[in-house]
Design a protein around this motif. Structure first.
Motif, mmCIF file in Angstrom:
data_model
loop_
_atom_site.group_PDB
_atom_site.id
_atom_site.type_symbol
_atom_site.label_atom_id
_atom_site.label_comp_id
_atom_site.label_asym_id
_atom_site.label_seq_id
_atom_site.Cartn_x
_atom_site.Cartn_y
_atom_site.Cartn_z
ATOM 1 N N THR A 1 0.832 -1.209 0.000
ATOM 2 C CA THR A 1 0.000 0.000 0.000
ATOM 3 C C THR A 1 0.857 1.245 0.000
ATOM 4 O O THR A 1 0.586 2.216 -0.727
ATOM 5 N N ALA A 2 1.924 1.249 0.795
ATOM 6 C CA ALA A 2 2.818 2.404 0.849
ATOM 7 C C ALA A 2 3.492 2.636 -0.502
ATOM 8 O O ALA A 2 3.618 3.775 -0.975
ATOM 9 N N ALA A 3 3.911 1.552 -1.168
ATOM 10 C CA ALA A 3 4.548 1.685 -2.480
ATOM 11 C C ALA A 3 3.574 2.258 -3.502
ATOM 12 O O ALA A 3 3.927 3.125 -4.310
ATOM 13 N N CYS A 4 2.312 1.797 -3.470
ATOM 14 C CA CYS A 4 1.297 2.327 -4.395
ATOM 15 C C CYS A 4 1.048 3.806 -4.142
ATOM 16 O O CYS A 4 0.902 4.596 -5.076
ATOM 17 N N LEU A 5 1.006 4.196 -2.879
ATOM 18 C CA LEU A 5 0.773 5.595 -2.531
ATOM 19 C C LEU A 5 1.899 6.482 -3.056
ATOM 20 O O LEU A 5 1.655 7.571 -3.577
#
Length: 200
Positions: free
Chosen positions: A39-43
């Motif tokens: 999720t952090a990478a997508c953000l």
């Protein structure tokens, strides 16, 4: 505790068990931790994309056959050369002397800048454009093998084609008005001279 004795067999089993147990640093992240990292990478990717978006969608000048415009000119169809002349504000005449029998003609005004007449018949077509000024208004940016420029009856004429005796595009202007005529089939220079004289 002092009475407990560790035999060689016990020591061997304990060492073997320690060797088989993965260390804390070698353990894989839990499914929750993996989801959080994803999720952090997508953000981060979304935020990076949003930061470049204004550069992508900012309006740019539109390159047209008659120069740079910041807006697309309004296209209007007309019923005749006379009606087309009224739309663009300068005189436009029907094509004469084409090497085929004209069956249909289409008249289009590109705002007040450009008048276009397309003629079709006998499986051939011709596209005439007229505008005020001296710019190339043909919209044809093909790199033709042959280009020939000369003067004819006060006009500067440029013929373009892929053979010395067959030109498909003619550009001509008198310093005030510019014309371009594109044919589906090529003509030699003498035929073009006659066609240009009739349609200037």
């Amino acid at each position: 505790m002092s009475r407990i004795q560790v035999t060689d067999a016990m020591r061997s089993r304990m060492l073997k068990q320690l060797a088989q147990t993965p260390s804390a640093s070698a353990r894989r992240p839990t499914p929750i931790l993996r989801r959080a990292l994803a999720t952090a990478a997508c953000l981060v990717l979304v935020l990076a994309g949003l930061s470049t978006l204004p550069h992508v969608v900012s309006p740019q000048p539109l390159e047209t056959p008659i120069g740079s415009l910041t807006a697309v000119p309004t296209l209007q169809d007309a019923s005749s050369a006379e009606a087309l002349s009224a739309l663009v504000g300068f005189p436009v005449s029907d094509l004469e002397g084409l090497p085929f029998l004209v069956e249909t003609s289409t008249y289009t005004a590109y705002g007040k800048e450009l008048a276009q007449i397309r003629c079709e018949g006998e499986g051939q077509w011709a596209l005439l454009r007229k505008s005020i000024g001296t710019s190339d208004n043909s919209g044809d940016y093909t790199a033709y093998a042959v280009q020939y420029t000369y003067h004819l009856d006060g006009y500067t004429v440029t013929l373009k084609g892929d053979a010395e005796d067959s030109f498909v595009l003619a550009l001509w202007n008198d310093g005030n008005e510019s014309y371009s005529l594109r044919l589906s089939s090529g003509l030699e220079q003498t035929a073009w001279d006659h066609l240009i004289s009739l349609n200037s």
